[in-house]
Design a protein around this motif. Structure first.
Motif, PDB file in Angstrom:
ATOM      1  N   ARG A 100      34.961  39.194  27.415  1.00 48.74           N
ATOM      2  CA  ARG A 100      35.932  39.204  28.497  1.00 48.74           C
ATOM      3  C   ARG A 100      35.261  39.738  29.773  1.00 48.74           C
ATOM      4  O   ARG A 100      34.408  40.629  29.702  1.00 48.74           O
ATOM      5  CB  ARG A 100      37.124  40.113  28.155  1.00 48.74           C
ATOM      6  CG  ARG A 100      37.806  39.751  26.846  1.00 48.74           C
ATOM      7  CD  ARG A 100      38.667  38.506  27.011  1.00 48.74           C
ATOM      8  NE  ARG A 100      39.548  38.303  25.875  1.00 48.74           N
ATOM      9  CZ  ARG A 100      39.222  37.581  24.804  1.00 48.74           C
ATOM     10  NH1 ARG A 100      38.019  37.027  24.726  1.00 48.74           N
ATOM     11  NH2 ARG A 100      40.085  37.416  23.811  1.00 48.74           N
ATOM     12  N   TYR A 101      35.679  39.207  30.920  1.00 51.40           N
ATOM     13  CA  TYR A 101      35.153  39.730  32.186  1.00 51.40           C
ATOM     14  C   TYR A 101      36.183  39.526  33.288  1.00 51.40           C
ATOM     15  O   TYR A 101      36.996  38.605  33.259  1.00 51.40           O
ATOM     16  CB  TYR A 101      33.823  39.051  32.551  1.00 51.40           C
ATOM     17  CG  TYR A 101      33.919  37.563  32.794  1.00 51.40           C
ATOM     18  CD1 TYR A 101      34.023  37.057  34.086  1.00 51.40           C
ATOM     19  CD2 TYR A 101      33.901  36.664  31.732  1.00 51.40           C
ATOM     20  CE1 TYR A 101      34.104  35.696  34.311  1.00 51.40           C
ATOM     21  CE2 TYR A 101      33.985  35.303  31.946  1.00 51.40           C
ATOM     22  CZ  TYR A 101      34.087  34.818  33.236  1.00 51.40           C
ATOM     23  OH  TYR A 101      34.173  33.460  33.465  1.00 51.40           O
ATOM     24  N   ALA A 102      36.161  40.427  34.263  1.00 50.70           N
ATOM     25  CA  ALA A 102      37.088  40.365  35.397  1.00 50.70           C
ATOM     26  C   ALA A 102      36.554  41.256  36.516  1.00 50.70           C
ATOM     27  O   ALA A 102      35.890  42.255  36.255  1.00 50.70           O
ATOM     28  CB  ALA A 102      38.486  40.829  34.969  1.00 50.70           C
ATOM     29  N   PRO A 103      36.814  40.881  37.783  1.00 50.68           N
ATOM     30  CA  PRO A 103      37.459  39.647  38.219  1.00 50.68           C
ATOM     31  C   PRO A 103      36.529  38.449  38.109  1.00 50.68           C
ATOM     32  O   PRO A 103      35.342  38.611  37.810  1.00 50.68           O
ATOM     33  CB  PRO A 103      37.801  39.946  39.681  1.00 50.68           C
ATOM     34  CG  PRO A 103      36.723  40.898  40.109  1.00 50.68           C
ATOM     35  CD  PRO A 103      36.450  41.759  38.912  1.00 50.68           C
ATOM     36  N   ARG A 104      37.067  37.271  38.364  1.00 46.81           N
ATOM     37  CA  ARG A 104      36.281  36.040  38.256  1.00 46.81           C
ATOM     38  C   ARG A 104      35.962  35.430  39.618  1.00 46.81           C
ATOM     39  O   ARG A 104      35.287  34.417  39.685  1.00 46.81           O
ATOM     40  CB  ARG A 104      37.012  35.021  37.369  1.00 46.81           C
ATOM     41  CG  ARG A 104      37.285  35.588  35.984  1.00 46.81           C
ATOM     42  CD  ARG A 104      37.684  34.562  34.980  1.00 46.81           C
ATOM     43  NE  ARG A 104      37.781  35.163  33.654  1.00 46.81           N
ATOM     44  CZ  ARG A 104      37.884  34.472  32.534  1.00 46.81           C
ATOM     45  NH1 ARG A 104      37.888  33.149  32.583  1.00 46.81           N
ATOM     46  NH2 ARG A 104      37.970  35.081  31.374  1.00 46.81           N
ATOM     47  N   ARG A 105      36.457  36.065  40.651  1.00 41.75           N
ATOM     48  CA  ARG A 105      36.167  35.634  42.018  1.00 41.75           C
ATOM     49  C   ARG A 105      36.293  36.855  42.913  1.00 41.75           C
ATOM     50  O   ARG A 105      37.272  37.592  42.819  1.00 41.75           O
ATOM     51  CB  ARG A 105      37.145  34.527  42.433  1.00 41.75           C
ATOM     52  CG  ARG A 105      36.953  34.009  43.857  1.00 41.75           C
ATOM     53  CD  ARG A 105      38.025  32.992  44.150  1.00 41.75           C
ATOM     54  NE  ARG A 105      38.015  32.555  45.544  1.00 41.75           N
ATOM     55  CZ  ARG A 105      37.806  31.321  45.939  1.00 41.75           C
ATOM     56  NH1 ARG A 105      37.608  30.374  45.047  1.00 41.75           N
ATOM     57  NH2 ARG A 105      37.814  31.008  47.218  1.00 41.75           N
ATOM     58  N   VAL A 106      35.289  37.065  43.769  1.00 43.28           N
ATOM     59  CA  VAL A 106      35.318  38.215  44.665  1.00 43.28           C
ATOM     60  C   VAL A 106      34.879  37.796  46.053  1.00 43.28           C
ATOM     61  O   VAL A 106      34.065  36.880  46.214  1.00 43.28           O
ATOM     62  CB  VAL A 106      34.408  39.362  44.160  1.00 43.28           C
ATOM     63  CG1 VAL A 106      34.889  39.903  42.837  1.00 43.28           C
ATOM     64  CG2 VAL A 106      32.956  38.907  44.044  1.00 43.28           C
ATOM     65  N   THR A 107      35.429  38.466  47.054  1.00 42.34           N
ATOM     66  CA  THR A 107      35.012  38.279  48.443  1.00 42.34           C
ATOM     67  C   THR A 107      34.484  39.615  48.938  1.00 42.34           C
ATOM     68  O   THR A 107      35.196  40.626  48.889  1.00 42.34           O
ATOM     69  CB  THR A 107      36.187  37.801  49.315  1.00 42.34           C
ATOM     70  OG1 THR A 107      36.632  36.530  48.840  1.00 42.34           O
ATOM     71  CG2 THR A 107      35.750  37.664  50.769  1.00 42.34           C
ATOM     72  N   LEU A 108      33.231  39.613  49.401  1.00 47.02           N
ATOM     73  CA  LEU A 108      32.568  40.866  49.757  1.00 47.02           C
ATOM     74  C   LEU A 108      32.107  40.857  51.214  1.00 47.02           C
ATOM     75  O   LEU A 108      31.399  39.934  51.642  1.00 47.02           O
ATOM     76  CB  LEU A 108      31.346  41.101  48.864  1.00 47.02           C
ATOM     77  CG  LEU A 108      31.583  41.211  47.356  1.00 47.02           C
ATOM     78  CD1 LEU A 108      30.258  41.421  46.636  1.00 47.02           C
ATOM     79  CD2 LEU A 108      32.533  42.354  47.058  1.00 47.02           C
ATOM     80  N   PRO A 109      32.452  41.892  51.981  1.00 46.47           N
ATOM     81  CA  PRO A 109      31.845  42.085  53.299  1.00 46.47           C
ATOM     82  C   PRO A 109      30.368  42.435  53.128  1.00 46.47           C
ATOM     83  O   PRO A 109      29.913  42.756  52.026  1.00 46.47           O
ATOM     84  CB  PRO A 109      32.637  43.264  53.879  1.00 46.47           C
ATOM     85  CG  PRO A 109      33.870  43.369  53.039  1.00 46.47           C
ATOM     86  CD  PRO A 109      33.479  42.890  51.677  1.00 46.47           C
TER      87      PRO A 109
END
Length: 280
Positions: A100-109
């Motif tokens: 299992r893994y999370a999150p599956r999408r990230v937005t990073l500055p």
């Protein structure tokens, strides 16, 4: 110093700071591709505890990344190839189901780290063995105009946007697993890119081996070559390791040498395999 030179220096300083930050969170190295840095580069779980993988945007703009799970198999030459859907075996199916893994999408500055949580949910009665998937961290390109009029040719201008990605193995070990390795058939090879040192690295047992190759020469205090991140996965009993050799190093490899295969420092640093050979 010119303004351009100052900007370049500042960019490298920011990058080095981000790498140091990511490494401080893990005892293993980091991979960087494009503006994405990932640490650690390899995860081994015991089937119960979880861990984290740290992403860091080392670019100058906000970026979005997608995390996905893949199945890959090692070939006899050490490459990792995607497994077609119709060829997935029972071990690979179980591997995908339990991790299992999370999150599956990230937005990073810029210079912003993000932890990706990893866990294992092993089913009752899981057979002893090593289970592996590969996590792919890939940048999602920003939306751009699909077509633009070319002022000079009156046609279409196509802009190619490179999509960078980093892949790391995630391994679950169930039971008391053992493995041994052996090194043989060392030789120098010549190709279009130059010279390489190649050898056969064999493995026996019910788990993978992973570590670094250290090449030494009698009478020389420092290693002639060191190659890190060398793995032999359970789906192959033997693979070829090919190490590019700079011209100034090739002459040192001639004659008697010792080739050693060590575990990584965080795995104990023990000697896995060793052999003496003479290169002509």
């Amino acid at each position: 110093m010119t303004i351009q030179g100052f900007k370049t220096l500042r960019k490298y300083s920011i990058m080095l700071g981000a790498i140091a930050s990511a490494l401080s969170m893990s005892s293993t190295p980091a991979y960087a591709a494009g503006d994405l840095l990932v640490a650690p580069t390899r995860v081994v779980l015991d089937g119960e505890r979880g861990t984290e993988v740290i992403l860091n945007n080392i670019g100058s703009e906000t970026a979005t990344y997608r995390i996905s799970m893949e199945l890959r198999r090692m070939t006899a030459d050490g490459r990792l190839e995607d497994v077609p859907e119709d060829q997935i075996n029972e071990i690979e199916t179980a591997s995908k189901a339990m991790i299992r893994y999370a999150p599956r999408r990230v937005t990073l500055p810029p210079n912003q780290p993000q932890a990706i949580r990893l866990g294992v949910r092993a089913p009752d009665g899981l057979a002893d063995g090593e289970y592996r998937v590969h996590l792919l961290f890939r940048a999602i390109p920003k939306a751009r105009s699909v077509t633009e009029q070319s002022a000079t040719e009156g046609g279409l201008t196509i802009a190619l946007t490179p999509i960078y990605g980093v892949t790391i193995p995630v391994i679950v070990r169930q039971g008391n697993l053992q493995a041994t390795a052996a090194i043989a058939n060392g030789r120098m090879e010549q190709n279009a890119e130059g010279q390489s040192f190649a050898f056969d690295l064999s493995r026996s047992g019910n788990r993978s081996t992973y570590g670094e190759i250290v090449i030494t020469k009698p009478g020389v205090d420092e290693p002639v070559m060191v190659a890190r991140g060398i793995a032999v996965y359970p789906e192959v009993e033997k693979r070829t390791v090919t190490l590019p050799v700079p011209p100034e190093i090739a002459a040192q490899l001639s004659g008697p040498i010792t080739v050693e295969y060590y575990e990584t420092a965080n795995a104990g640093g023990g000697l896995i395999a060793k052999t003496d050979m003479v290169l002509r």
